[in-house]
Design an enzyme around this catalytic site. Sequence first.
Site, PDB file in Angstrom:
ATOM      1  CB  CYS A   1      -0.973  -0.030   1.182  1.00  0.00           C
ATOM      2  SG  CYS A   1      -0.239  -0.416   2.787  1.00  0.00           S
ATOM      3  CB  SER A   2       1.104   4.415   1.696  1.00  0.00           C
ATOM      4  OG  SER A   2       0.068   4.913   0.866  1.00  0.00           O
TER       5      SER A   2
END
Length: 688
Positions: A397-398
């Site tokens: 994801c991030s």
Amino acid sequence: MEYIKIAKVSNVVLHRRGTATQGTLHLTTHHLIFESPQLSTEFWFPYPLIYGVHKNPGSTLLSKLTSTNQIQLEGTDSQNYKLYQGKDLWSFVNIKVIGKDYAVFSLDFGGDLHLQARKVYDSILNLTVLSNITQLYAFIYISNNLERKLPSPDSWDIYDPIKEFRRQGLDSKDETCPWRLSTVNEHYEFCPTYPSKLFVPRSTSDILLKHASKFRSQKRIPVLTYHHKATDCNILRSSQPLPGLINQRSIQDEKLVWESFNSFCNKDIRRTKHVIVDARPRTNALAQMALGGGTENMDNYNFFLADNNMGVDKSLKLPTVTRLFLGIDNIHIVSNTAAYMTEVICQGGDLNLPLEQNLIRSQKFSNWLKLNTLILKSVDMLLKSIIFNHSNVLVHCSDGWDRTSQVVSLLEICLDPFYRTFEGFMILVEKDWCSFGHRFLERSGHLNSDIRFHDNTMHSNFNDVDTNGDDLDIGVNTQDDYAEDDEGGEDETNLINLSRISKKFNENFKLNKKSLKFVSPVFQQFLDCVYQLLTQNPDLFEFNERFLRRLVYHLYSCQYGTFLSNSEKEKFQQNLPNKTKSVWDYFRSRRKQFINPNFIQRKRSGMNEHDQNLEEEEKVEWISPDLKKVQWWWQLYGRKDSEMNDELRHKRDSVPISVDKKSKEHSNSDGGKGLNLSIFGFDMFNRK
């Protein structure tokens, strides 16, 4: 003890689950305790479990106020609230407590106890809002007899990465194994939020890893988290790459991904495509480029098509690499959605008031289920790509410690029956959540904030409420009082929801986004998704629903040290294994309470020696989520199944949840069209 302004108050009325009990309130350093001759056991509530506290003028019974300024009661309620008869309800002060586990209770203080109520409120605030985790109960908790008698291993050592990957079929000491154990992060200097032991392709050096780390957020490079022995497929995890606006690339990162996708134990298995999974919405991922982040440029990662100097023989029919955006929302959306759900479920919970069905049916309330359904939908797609396409999967994801942990751990539960066992689930949590740096301390808000506390009596004038000159009294009604209006009197006795106090409660319930910016129930959301899988496969999980519910409780109780750090490094810096007890002590010492009696014991994937017959191994059942059966976890919320799920079941098929077509992207830069991950249609694989 200097935080406690008052330690004991008598003649306090506790309202909990619709029952009023008069007794004595005690405030200790770590717990609020209520005792009464009417209760068989004392009521204990740990301060870290507090989600919100509201100090209001008047008794909590004002929530039952009718249009005639009466509290209309009948049946058992008449005896339950008999101690209020003839008393002015506005003369009370009420402290309402909402728990992170959705427990709701309130304390009524009579007119002669207003000063004590103020001291109780201030004391609870002082004991809840802390500055250091060493002030939490876990650091003084002493194991009980059951926990002290636990056999080895120590619960802190229940997860051994070398042993676990050997169970999966990978022996890092075997030179023929395509994966090796790297100690590049032995002292957490390489990546402070990663575990000390990392499994990487044997064909890669630690020097390459160090160069590749410069191209990943928080230096969280792609590493192995799970090997599926039956298909010889691997699940990898990482954080987002850092191409930025100028579209930088890293040959070392590309090399690491390529070697990871090409590390097989069985070279003869046919593979059609591999998948790089970005758990974020596509627009969010691209927006990160302005901040130096971003997503993979598939021109560089589609190794069969790209000119990337990997030494790839293009005459070979190698599998393509596909990128998939899952569209899972970030922690702030999850937090806001959970806050509204909590407000609806918990308001009136102390009096056991029914849920307002118009709110239950609202789009805003159902968003929590939609978030969970999207996660399960994503897991379902990746599961079938592994099973039918024999795909390797890289998930990020991030930063790779929230949505990534959710997706990979749910995927492993679906693939591997071992993680559906009592001990196996504990190992999964330790592996993919604790060791890989989910920020438990930050996300759970253990140290809390004074923004959770709302004193609505500070500027209140009890005389400004129009009661037509009369006190608000309890009107105890007999059976005859209701005889004439059995059918037509409902409107007159409906609860009034627009009183000034109710408005203040709703307004003050909202979280201050700035003060609690990074608090979000990400792990609880994961447990909710596990609950869905458990209810849909009631005989395939060794643990029961109560196990998950108690895990939510101890996620926030701070009685144990497992969830008090943000990473493995912090765990050892705080010396948690020596200064606190593991939460698994609680469950292992009470095993019988949490075992599912309907569990069907099956051969566990990868649990035997390496010479185990693979054909038998492949007979082990994998499970997939049924998206049409996602429901409310009514046991956790302290509500009835019918109250929360009947309406949902009636309209289950009317609003299908799906991944946005924009979230699916072909690996070629000029693609951008929707893509089916499997060479088969996903919809035909609804079997368990």
